[in-house]
Enzyme design. Sequence first.
Site, mmCIF file in Angstrom:
data_model
loop_
_atom_site.group_PDB
_atom_site.id
_atom_site.type_symbol
_atom_site.label_atom_id
_atom_site.label_comp_id
_atom_site.label_asym_id
_atom_site.label_seq_id
_atom_site.Cartn_x
_atom_site.Cartn_y
_atom_site.Cartn_z
ATOM 1 N N TYR A 145 -4.972 4.374 -6.719
ATOM 2 C CA TYR A 145 -4.430 3.078 -7.114
ATOM 3 C C TYR A 145 -3.221 3.252 -8.026
ATOM 4 O O TYR A 145 -2.160 2.659 -7.794
ATOM 5 C CB TYR A 145 -5.506 2.255 -7.817
ATOM 6 C CG TYR A 145 -5.028 0.904 -8.296
ATOM 7 C CD1 TYR A 145 -4.958 -0.178 -7.425
ATOM 8 C CD2 TYR A 145 -4.647 0.704 -9.624
ATOM 9 C CE1 TYR A 145 -4.524 -1.424 -7.858
ATOM 10 C CE2 TYR A 145 -4.209 -0.537 -10.064
ATOM 11 C CZ TYR A 145 -4.144 -1.588 -9.173
ATOM 12 O OH TYR A 145 -3.704 -2.811 -9.604
ATOM 13 N N LYS A 149 0.721 2.257 -7.136
ATOM 14 C CA LYS A 149 1.496 1.274 -7.890
ATOM 15 C C LYS A 149 2.781 1.901 -8.447
ATOM 16 O O LYS A 149 3.822 1.228 -8.523
ATOM 17 C CB LYS A 149 0.649 0.675 -9.005
ATOM 18 C CG LYS A 149 -0.473 -0.224 -8.495
ATOM 19 C CD LYS A 149 0.070 -1.395 -7.690
ATOM 20 C CE LYS A 149 -1.013 -2.373 -7.300
ATOM 21 N NZ LYS A 149 -0.495 -3.549 -6.561
#
Length: 241
Positions: A145, A149
């Site tokens: 994650y 990002k």
Amino acid sequence: MLTDKRVLVTGASKDIGRGIALDLARHGATVVGTYNTGTSDAEELLALGIKEMVHLNHLDREESAATLRQLAASGPFHGIVNNAAVIEFASWESSLDSWDRVFDVNLRGPLATTIALAPEMPRDSSVVNISSTAGTLGSFDSLAYSASKAALTNLTKSLANVLGPSGIRVNAVSPCYIDVDAPAESARLTPLGRNGFPNDIASVVAFLLTDGARFVTGTEITVDGGYMAADTLAKRAYEAH
């Protein structure tokens, strides 16, 4: 402020995406939202003024490509908000198990959506990618994650470069802890002393979609109550005196 603007919001059925979709509609935009799970949430949004809700699963590349082609054929969008995202928690040794799934949704999804819709977007249109402060910090249990990002923020800058000559602006908004899913103790880590709310993110997104941001592109706006500006250990030591 957004009257006569047609905007796509991915991942619109829940949390930040829901807040963004409803706020844009309140500002006069014609909002088309996408969802993967949460059919009842999608139906509720239709009743609250969202023009259309479309099923979009970025993990099924063939299906998502067909859906994006249909959206592109439905008419030009003046704005895209790439919000759909997934997070999977695992030890760092197990991160490869979720790597492709997380990157397919969090990075490939925004790119595929922008590639599909940008050719028909008029000048002075805007793309907003919902990134995260997690892309700036290292992670302990959500490596994919955080990495996705970080990559999305960088992709934002690249898309701003290549779409700029077409008059399309591309920016990222990076939230931190949002009240819908944040631990209560996280509120004490920010200078403002609270977690964020979906509307805190939505108002910044709305600004980036307006003509008021017509000279803003290729940048990341952090919306975190000052979290990234504070040394949390120093903050606790200061408050203890």
